[in-house]
Design a protein around this motif. Structure first.
Motif, short mmCIF file in Angstrom:
data_model
loop_
_atom_site.label_atom_id
_atom_site.label_comp_id
_atom_site.label_asym_id
_atom_site.label_seq_id
_atom_site.Cartn_x
_atom_site.Cartn_y
_atom_site.Cartn_z
N ALA A 28 -7.19 -12.90 -11.56
CA ALA A 28 -6.94 -12.32 -12.88
C ALA A 28 -5.52 -12.63 -13.36
N LEU A 29 -4.60 -12.82 -12.42
CA LEU A 29 -3.21 -13.15 -12.77
C LEU A 29 -2.99 -14.65 -12.90
N GLY A 30 -4.04 -15.41 -12.65
CA GLY A 30 -3.93 -16.86 -12.76
C GLY A 30 -3.36 -17.53 -11.53
N LEU A 39 -8.30 -10.96 -3.89
CA LEU A 39 -8.49 -12.31 -4.43
C LEU A 39 -8.90 -12.27 -5.89
N THR A 40 -9.69 -11.28 -6.27
CA THR A 40 -10.09 -11.12 -7.67
C THR A 40 -8.87 -10.79 -8.53
N THR A 52 0.82 -1.22 0.00
CA THR A 52 0.00 0.00 0.00
C THR A 52 0.85 1.27 0.00
N SER A 53 2.16 1.12 0.18
CA SER A 53 3.03 2.29 0.11
C SER A 53 3.14 2.80 -1.33
N MET A 54 2.83 1.95 -2.30
CA MET A 54 2.92 2.34 -3.69
C MET A 54 1.58 2.27 -4.42
N PHE A 55 0.71 1.38 -3.98
CA PHE A 55 -0.54 1.15 -4.70
C PHE A 55 -1.74 1.50 -3.83
N VAL A 56 -2.70 2.22 -4.44
CA VAL A 56 -3.91 2.58 -3.72
C VAL A 56 -4.96 1.49 -3.78
N SER A 57 -4.77 0.55 -4.71
CA SER A 57 -5.75 -0.53 -4.85
C SER A 57 -5.11 -1.72 -5.56
N PRO A 58 -5.70 -2.90 -5.39
CA PRO A 58 -5.23 -4.07 -6.13
C PRO A 58 -5.32 -3.85 -7.64
N GLU A 59 -6.32 -3.11 -8.06
CA GLU A 59 -6.48 -2.84 -9.48
C GLU A 59 -5.33 -1.99 -10.03
N ALA A 60 -4.85 -1.06 -9.22
CA ALA A 60 -3.70 -0.23 -9.62
C ALA A 60 -2.45 -1.08 -9.74
N LEU A 61 -2.30 -2.03 -8.84
CA LEU A 61 -1.15 -2.95 -8.92
C LEU A 61 -1.22 -3.77 -10.21
N LEU A 62 -2.40 -4.26 -10.55
CA LEU A 62 -2.57 -5.04 -11.78
C LEU A 62 -2.18 -4.22 -13.01
N ALA A 63 -2.51 -2.95 -13.00
CA ALA A 63 -2.26 -2.09 -14.16
C ALA A 63 -0.81 -1.65 -14.28
N ASP A 64 -0.04 -1.76 -13.20
CA ASP A 64 1.34 -1.30 -13.21
C ASP A 64 2.20 -2.18 -14.11
N GLU A 65 3.00 -1.57 -14.94
CA GLU A 65 3.85 -2.32 -15.88
C GLU A 65 5.28 -2.50 -15.38
N ASN A 66 5.57 -2.06 -14.16
CA ASN A 66 6.92 -2.14 -13.64
C ASN A 66 7.24 -3.49 -13.00
N LEU A 92 0.48 -9.11 -4.10
CA LEU A 92 -0.91 -9.31 -3.71
C LEU A 92 -1.04 -10.28 -2.55
N ARG A 93 -0.22 -11.31 -2.52
CA ARG A 93 -0.26 -12.26 -1.40
C ARG A 93 0.14 -11.56 -0.09
N ARG A 94 1.14 -10.70 -0.17
CA ARG A 94 1.55 -9.94 1.02
C ARG A 94 0.42 -9.00 1.47
N TRP A 95 -0.21 -8.37 0.50
CA TRP A 95 -1.33 -7.47 0.79
C TRP A 95 -2.48 -8.25 1.41
N GLU A 96 -2.73 -9.42 0.87
CA GLU A 96 -3.78 -10.30 1.41
C GLU A 96 -3.49 -10.62 2.87
N TYR A 97 -2.25 -10.98 3.16
CA TYR A 97 -1.87 -11.30 4.54
C TYR A 97 -2.11 -10.09 5.46
N ASP A 98 -1.69 -8.91 5.01
CA ASP A 98 -1.87 -7.71 5.82
C ASP A 98 -3.34 -7.44 6.11
N VAL A 99 -4.19 -7.60 5.09
CA VAL A 99 -5.62 -7.38 5.27
C VAL A 99 -6.18 -8.38 6.27
#
Length: 101
Positions: free
Chosen positions: A79-81, A74-75, A18-32, A42-49
């Motif tokens: 989406a990433l398989g 989780l969605t 969350t220091s870089m992404f405001v949402s899981p959707e923003a993370l998905l869209a990031d090309e870096n 996302l797994r780390r974010w899931e754990y934190d939540v």
């Protein structure tokens, strides 16, 4: 990896997505980041939540909790398989999450 001429410290982002992404959707869209890196973030974010949910369940005050965040994470994983390993769910409160949705 760069964004706006700044080097991205993956290890730092890994500690707190969350220091870089405001949402899981923003993370998905990031090309870096690669797909495996996004899955790990996302797994780390899931754990934190889940940790916040446990703290709230145990009576600790929680500020700025966004509703449906776990579902959104989780969605994004789906989406990433990334597969959910329901056969090896840990014997903790984290294991009580309904991952079949």
């Amino acid at each position: 990896m760069t964004t706006d001429d700044k080097t991205i410290d993956y290890e730092k982002v890994l500690l707190d997505p969350t220091s870089m992404f405001v949402s899981p959707e923003a993370l998905l869209a990031d090309e870096n980041f690669s797909i495996p890196q996004k899955i790990e973030l996302l797994r780390r974010w899931e754990y934190d939540v889940c940790e916040v949910d446990v703290a709230e369940e145990e009576g600790m005050p929680v500020s700025d909790k966004e509703e449906n965040m776990l579902e959104r994470i989780l969605t994004a994983l789906d989406a990433l398989g990334a597969e959910v390993d329901t056969d090896h769910t840990p014997p903790t409160k984290h294991g009580g999450i309904d991952l079949s949705k």
